[in-house]
Every structure is written in structure tokens, then in C-alpha cells.
Motif scaffolding. Structure first.
Motif, mmCIF file in Angstrom:
data_model
loop_
_atom_site.group_PDB
_atom_site.id
_atom_site.type_symbol
_atom_site.label_atom_id
_atom_site.label_comp_id
_atom_site.label_asym_id
_atom_site.label_seq_id
_atom_site.Cartn_x
_atom_site.Cartn_y
_atom_site.Cartn_z
ATOM 1 N N PHE A 1 0.810 -1.211 0.000
ATOM 2 C CA PHE A 1 0.000 0.000 0.000
ATOM 3 C C PHE A 1 0.848 1.268 0.000
ATOM 4 O O PHE A 1 2.011 1.262 0.386
ATOM 5 N N GLU A 2 0.204 2.370 -0.404
ATOM 6 C CA GLU A 2 0.801 3.700 -0.319
ATOM 7 C C GLU A 2 -0.249 4.689 0.182
ATOM 8 O O GLU A 2 -1.429 4.579 -0.172
ATOM 9 N N GLU A 3 0.182 5.659 0.972
ATOM 10 C CA GLU A 3 -0.733 6.688 1.464
ATOM 11 C C GLU A 3 -1.293 7.538 0.318
ATOM 12 O O GLU A 3 -2.395 8.082 0.418
ATOM 13 N N LYS A 4 -0.538 7.661 -0.771
ATOM 14 C CA LYS A 4 -1.002 8.453 -1.914
ATOM 15 C C LYS A 4 -2.150 7.779 -2.660
ATOM 16 O O LYS A 4 -2.790 8.414 -3.511
ATOM 17 N N ASN A 5 -2.387 6.515 -2.355
ATOM 18 C CA ASN A 5 -3.490 5.761 -2.988
ATOM 19 C C ASN A 5 -4.332 5.148 -1.871
ATOM 20 O O ASN A 5 -4.346 3.935 -1.683
ATOM 21 N N PRO A 6 -5.031 5.998 -1.091
ATOM 22 C CA PRO A 6 -5.687 5.530 0.133
ATOM 23 C C PRO A 6 -6.765 4.475 -0.082
ATOM 24 O O PRO A 6 -7.005 3.651 0.805
ATOM 25 N N CYS A 7 -7.413 4.484 -1.226
ATOM 26 C CA CYS A 7 -8.455 3.483 -1.496
ATOM 27 C C CYS A 7 -7.868 2.204 -2.092
ATOM 28 O O CYS A 7 -8.606 1.313 -2.503
ATOM 29 N N PHE A 8 -6.564 2.141 -2.135
ATOM 30 C CA PHE A 8 -5.749 1.055 -2.701
ATOM 31 C C PHE A 8 -6.295 0.487 -4.015
ATOM 32 O O PHE A 8 -6.336 -0.709 -4.242
ATOM 33 N N TRP A 9 -6.685 1.414 -4.879
ATOM 34 C CA TRP A 9 -7.143 1.052 -6.223
ATOM 35 C C TRP A 9 -5.978 0.416 -6.982
ATOM 36 O O TRP A 9 -4.928 1.004 -7.152
ATOM 37 N N GLY A 10 -6.146 -0.821 -7.445
ATOM 38 C CA GLY A 10 -5.127 -1.495 -8.235
ATOM 39 C C GLY A 10 -4.059 -2.219 -7.445
ATOM 40 O O GLY A 10 -3.235 -2.933 -8.022
ATOM 41 N N VAL A 11 -4.048 -2.062 -6.113
ATOM 42 C CA VAL A 11 -3.037 -2.737 -5.290
ATOM 43 C C VAL A 11 -3.167 -4.249 -5.415
ATOM 44 O O VAL A 11 -2.164 -4.975 -5.492
ATOM 45 N N ASP A 12 -4.401 -4.749 -5.457
ATOM 46 C CA ASP A 12 -4.613 -6.193 -5.593
ATOM 47 C C ASP A 12 -4.035 -6.722 -6.905
ATOM 48 O O ASP A 12 -3.468 -7.810 -6.953
ATOM 49 N N ALA A 13 -4.137 -5.935 -7.960
ATOM 50 C CA ALA A 13 -3.629 -6.368 -9.267
ATOM 51 C C ALA A 13 -2.107 -6.456 -9.297
ATOM 52 O O ALA A 13 -1.539 -7.146 -10.142
ATOM 53 N N MET A 14 -1.434 -5.765 -8.375
ATOM 54 C CA MET A 14 0.032 -5.770 -8.343
ATOM 55 C C MET A 14 0.615 -6.888 -7.488
ATOM 56 O O MET A 14 1.835 -7.008 -7.367
ATOM 57 N N MET A 15 -0.219 -7.704 -6.875
ATOM 58 C CA MET A 15 0.290 -8.706 -5.941
ATOM 59 C C MET A 15 1.333 -9.621 -6.576
ATOM 60 O O MET A 15 2.412 -9.835 -6.028
ATOM 61 N N ALA A 16 1.040 -10.165 -7.736
ATOM 62 C CA ALA A 16 1.983 -11.087 -8.375
ATOM 63 C C ALA A 16 3.263 -10.371 -8.775
ATOM 64 O O ALA A 16 4.360 -10.924 -8.641
#
Length: 257
Positions: free
Chosen positions: A182-197
Motif C-alpha cells: 500500500f501507499e498513502e497516496k493511494n488511500p483506497c488502494f485502487w489497483g493494489v490487488d492487481a500488483m500482488m503477483a
């Protein structure tokens, strides 16, 4: 990977008193009555299925004493909760929990369940979930989520390249790796799940374990545009410009690993 037989016959890990931390993503208004009802149901479910007392970390954007005291009093009545940590701060989602001053010590817990405030556990045997994580060397485990946004919850038992972040069980030593997504600049964590791999963080999804997402927020168009922009910016930063949006990652990484 996957058959019901493997899950049913797997001998569950026994969670002992004080080994588990329930990590509540920011809770507050609106719908606080429903969210507290969900929270109570979840905590009782965990206690009943593990037989263990455990701790809770509450992140919240309620900055007024009345709301804070309500949550504190609510938890005092649950005698199987050993210790409660509270972090109250203005903000939104990851912008709040990333600043929790106790995050570093939380990784000392043996097991952690990260859960959103509007997700209720329906069938989630924690002991078996932990055993599955260990057996398949996964970074976390998600139940099937009813009411999810994307169809990223395949039937059966599968190690996947991404999963929506609603309800994730993990070993405590993986908690810092999880927060580093996660990043504070993306508080709703849009797209974070897609970056897991891409970040080599691989979840396990068990279709037999069930949870419900109750308050889906589709937002206004301008807010979706803002969240998408924040998510794309994080993806671009975190991948050194190799990817610029969610779908470019999704296209490169099939759901099932």
C-alpha cells in the motif's frame, strides 16, 4: 490445486490464546450500527471456531470522543478479547492504517486476520485456513467474497496472482510484506490487488470458505476517476513504468498461478 477432499481431510492448526490479531480496517460512519453488528458477529465466529481468546487492532476515522468511546465500550463487553489497540485519525482507508504506530509490533503475532469493516464471516474456519497457508506456502488466504467487485474468487482451492482485499488471513511474519503493498497516496488502494503477483505476494483462495461484503460503494463518477488516477499512478511508480493501469497487469498475469 484443489479438491474438497484436501480441505476436509486437512488437520487444522490449533490457534492458542493470544496468538491471533484481528486487524480491523478503518471503521466509522455511515452505517456504524451495521458495522458494529458485523464486527461482533465476526469476533464471536473466530472465538467459537478456534476456542481461543485473541487481540484486536481497531483503525478508525472517528475523531470525536463519543464515537471512540462507543467502540471501546463495545469491545469491553467481549470477554474473549484480551487486548485492544486503537488508532483514531482523520483520513481514509490505507491513509489511516498505514500510520498506525503499532504496525511494527503487530508482526510479532503468530497469525493476523485483516478485515474490512463491512465484511462478515459466514464460514471461515481459521484453524484450517492457517493450515492451508502453511501447506501451500501462500502469503495469505482469502475466503470467497459474496458482493466483490471482480470475479477473482475461483471455485475450489487455488493459489492466485491477485485477490480483492476484503478479508485476508496471514502469518504474522507476512504482515509487513502485506502493508508494503500500500501507499498513502493511494488511500483506497485502487489497483493494489492487481500488483500482488508483480510484487511476488501470492494469495490462496478457498472457495469453501465464505464471507459477505455488505456495503458496496460504487461512488460518483468523478470520485471513481480520482481513485483510478491514484491507483494508476501507484502502479506506474511501483513497476518503474512497466505498467500504467490495472488491466495491463491483469492481462499479463492470469488469475490462477
Amino acid at each position: 490445486m484443489s479438491t474438497q477432499k484436501k480441505i476436509v481431510e486437512l488437520r487444522g492448526t490449533t490457534v492458542k490464546h493470544g496468538e491471533l490479531l484481528y486487524y480491523l480496517a478503518p471503521i466509522g460512519h455511515p452505517d456504524l450500527d451495521l458495522k458494529l453488528k458485523i464486527l461482533k458477529k465476526n469476533l464471536i465466529h473466530i472465538h467459537n471456531t478456534t476456542g481461543a481468546n485473541f487481540d484486536i487492532a481497531v483503525n478508525s476515522y472517528m475523531v470525536h470522543k463519543r464515537g471512540q468511546n462507543r467502540i471501546k465500550k463495545f469491545l469491553e463487553n467481549l470477554k474473549f478479547i484480551n487486548k485492544s489497540y486503537f488508532h483514531f485519525q482523520k483520513g481514509w482507508l490505507a491513509g489511516i492504517f498505514l500510520k498506525n504506530p503499532n504496525n511494527k509490533i503487530f508482526s510479532k503475532y503468530k497469525y493476523i486476520l485483516f478485515n474490512m469493516d463491512d465484511v462478515s464471516l459466514k464460514k471461515f474456519p481459521i484453524n484450517k485456513g492457517i493450515s492451508l497457508i502453511k501447506k501451500y506456502k501462500a502469503d495469505c488466504l482469502s475466503p470467497h467474497i459474496s458482493g466483490a467487485t471482480h470475479p477473482w474468487f475461483p471455485a475450489g482451492l487455488n493459489r492466485v496472482n491477485r485477490v480483492e482485499i476484503f478479508c485476508l488471513l496471514m502469518l504474522g511474519r507476512k504482515f509487513n510484506d502485506f502493508l508494503n503493498l500500500f501507499e498513502e497516496k493511494n488511500p483506497c488502494f485502487w489497483g493494489v490487488d492487481a500488483m500482488m503477483a508483480y510484487k511476488k505476494f501470492y494469495p490462496l483462495v478457498c472457495g469453501e470458505f465464505l464471507a459477505d461484503h455488505h456495503l458496496r460503494n460504487d461512488d460518483y463518477y468523478d470520485r471513481r476517476i480520482k481513485k483510478n488516477g491514484q491507483g494508476c499512478a501507484q502502479i506506474n511508480r511501483n513497476t518503474n513504468g512497466s505498467y500504467r493501469n490495472v488491466w495491463s497487469l491483469v492481462n499479463d498475469y492470469p488469475l490462477i498461478k
